[in-house]
Motif scaffolding. Structure first.
Motif, PDB file in Angstrom:
ATOM      1  N   LEU A   1       0.853  -1.186   0.000  1.00 16.83           N
ATOM      2  CA  LEU A   1       0.000   0.000   0.000  1.00 16.83           C
ATOM      3  C   LEU A   1       0.889   1.236   0.000  1.00 16.83           C
ATOM      4  CD1 LEU A   1      -2.902   1.141   0.254  1.00 16.83           C
ATOM      5  CD2 LEU A   1      -2.614   1.003   2.738  1.00 16.83           C
ATOM      6  N   GLN A   2       0.596   2.199  -0.867  1.00 13.39           N
ATOM      7  CA  GLN A   2       1.409   3.405  -0.944  1.00 13.39           C
ATOM      8  C   GLN A   2       0.612   4.650  -0.578  1.00 13.39           C
ATOM      9  OE1 GLN A   2       3.074   2.624  -4.927  1.00 13.39           O
ATOM     10  NE2 GLN A   2       5.028   2.385  -3.887  1.00 13.39           N
ATOM     11  N   GLN A   3      -0.361   4.465   0.271  1.00 12.75           N
ATOM     12  CA  GLN A   3      -1.204   5.569   0.710  1.00 12.75           C
ATOM     13  C   GLN A   3      -1.138   5.624   2.234  1.00 12.75           C
ATOM     14  OE1 GLN A   3      -4.663   6.173  -1.703  1.00 12.75           O
ATOM     15  NE2 GLN A   3      -5.916   6.610   0.081  1.00 12.75           N
TER      16      GLN A   3
ATOM     17  N   LEU B   1      -4.322  -0.280   8.646  1.00 14.98           N
ATOM     18  CA  LEU B   1      -4.105  -1.608   8.063  1.00 14.98           C
ATOM     19  C   LEU B   1      -2.709  -2.116   8.415  1.00 14.98           C
ATOM     20  CD1 LEU B   1      -5.698  -1.330   4.496  1.00 14.98           C
ATOM     21  CD2 LEU B   1      -6.563  -2.636   6.451  1.00 14.98           C
ATOM     22  N   TYR B   2      -1.733  -1.219   8.403  1.00 20.21           N
ATOM     23  CA  TYR B   2      -0.351  -1.614   8.664  1.00 20.21           C
ATOM     24  C   TYR B   2      -0.052  -1.766  10.159  1.00 20.21           C
ATOM     25  CZ  TYR B   2       4.733  -1.780   8.453  1.00 20.21           C
ATOM     26  OH  TYR B   2       6.041  -2.175   8.582  1.00 20.21           O
TER      27      TYR B   2
ATOM     28  N   LEU C   1       8.847  -1.676   7.529  1.00 20.43           N
ATOM     29  CA  LEU C   1       8.713  -0.460   6.721  1.00 20.43           C
ATOM     30  C   LEU C   1      10.103   0.074   6.413  1.00 20.43           C
ATOM     31  CD1 LEU C   1       7.039   1.839   5.490  1.00 20.43           C
ATOM     32  CD2 LEU C   1       6.915   2.848   7.771  1.00 20.43           C
ATOM     33  N   GLU C   2      10.399   0.248   5.123  1.00 22.04           N
ATOM     34  CA  GLU C   2      11.681   0.803   4.703  1.00 22.04           C
ATOM     35  C   GLU C   2      11.424   1.932   3.720  1.00 22.04           C
ATOM     36  OE1 GLU C   2      14.615  -1.934   3.255  1.00 22.04           O
ATOM     37  OE2 GLU C   2      13.962  -3.488   4.649  1.00 22.04           O
TER      38      GLU C   2
ATOM     39  N   PRO D   1       4.106  -2.574   3.370  1.00 22.00           N
ATOM     40  CA  PRO D   1       3.905  -3.956   2.947  1.00 22.00           C
ATOM     41  C   PRO D   1       2.834  -4.641   3.809  1.00 22.00           C
ATOM     42  CG  PRO D   1       6.071  -3.694   3.964  1.00 22.00           C
ATOM     43  CD  PRO D   1       5.410  -2.359   3.965  1.00 22.00           C
ATOM     44  N   LEU D   2       1.778  -5.094   3.152  1.00 26.64           N
ATOM     45  CA  LEU D   2       0.658  -5.703   3.862  1.00 26.64           C
ATOM     46  C   LEU D   2       0.528  -7.179   3.519  1.00 26.64           C
ATOM     47  CD1 LEU D   2      -2.050  -2.918   3.455  1.00 26.64           C
ATOM     48  CD2 LEU D   2      -0.647  -3.412   5.468  1.00 26.64           C
ATOM     49  N   GLY D   3       0.106  -7.948   4.512  1.00 31.14           N
ATOM     50  CA  GLY D   3      -0.200  -9.357   4.319  1.00 31.14           C
ATOM     51  C   GLY D   3      -1.663  -9.591   4.615  1.00 31.14           C
ATOM     52  N   VAL D   4      -2.303 -10.357   3.759  1.00 36.39           N
ATOM     53  CA  VAL D   4      -3.719 -10.700   3.920  1.00 36.39           C
ATOM     54  C   VAL D   4      -3.780 -12.196   4.176  1.00 36.39           C
ATOM     55  CG1 VAL D   4      -5.984 -10.715   2.826  1.00 36.39           C
ATOM     56  CG2 VAL D   4      -4.370  -8.869   2.313  1.00 36.39           C
TER      57      VAL D   4
END
Length: 187
Positions: free
Chosen positions: A83-85, A93-94, A146-147, A158-161
């Protein structure tokens, strides 16, 4: 298996959406409608991935047949996207659905984060082809650190579902095959 040119996929664009747990997959993937909500801007470079854990094979035998059967351990899968928002919804979410909004408008990072529980839908469009991945119940949470490594590209979360079993379903998520008309699964 027959050669099927209509079953190939080149992703032209796509969207990731969430809705309350149990929301059925929409019949029109190009216009999902409410209660489906787009999560926002996502990475053009790291579009999507599926990883799995478990599923190891164990050969079970007898004195008469050393390899009588094979037993597999449970397998769990994680769907991944970036996600880039960095808005409030994206940060929750993160960092966790229980990340509080503080009086000054910032988002607090909880000591004991709780993943976001929701229905999940990924839709990828290739011209006339529409490919979707649907989970009636999933947990969304960070999948990696997060980098922010350079000034030339967009930063990402970076998200995991993790698709979860919903009600009496014997499946955790469904995918739409390409090259044929398929009725959407019922959540």
């Amino acid at each position: 298996m027959a050669v099927n040119d209509a079953a190939t996929l080149v992703i032209g664009n796509g969207n990731y959406l969430t809705a309350p747990v149990g929301t059925p997959m929409p019949t029109d993937l190009l216009a999902p409608g409410t209660p489906w909500e787009n999560v926002g801007h996502t990475s053009l470079e790291d579009i999507f991935g599926i990883t799995s854990e478990g599923g190891e094979a164990t050969v079970i035998g007898t004195l008469q047949n050393k390899s009588l059967r094979t037993k597999y351990s449970a397998r769990t899968e994680t769907l991944a996207f970036t996600l880039q928002q960095f808005d409030k919804a994206g940060l929750k979410l993160y960092f966790g659905s229980n990340a509080p909004e503080l009086p000054d408008g910032t988002i607090g990072v909880p000591a004991d984060p709780i993943p976001t529980s929701c229905a999940f839908l990924a839709i990828f469009v290739d011209g006339e082809n529409h490919f979707a991945i649907y989970a009636p119940k999933a947990e969304i949470y960070r999948s990696d650190d997060l980098e922010m490594s350079d000034t030339e590209s967009l930063a990402g979360l970076p998200l995991g579902v993790k698709p979860m079993a919903y009600n009496t379903n014997a499946w955790t998520y469904a995918i739409t095959p390409l090259g044929e008309v398929v009725e959407p699964p019922v959540g």
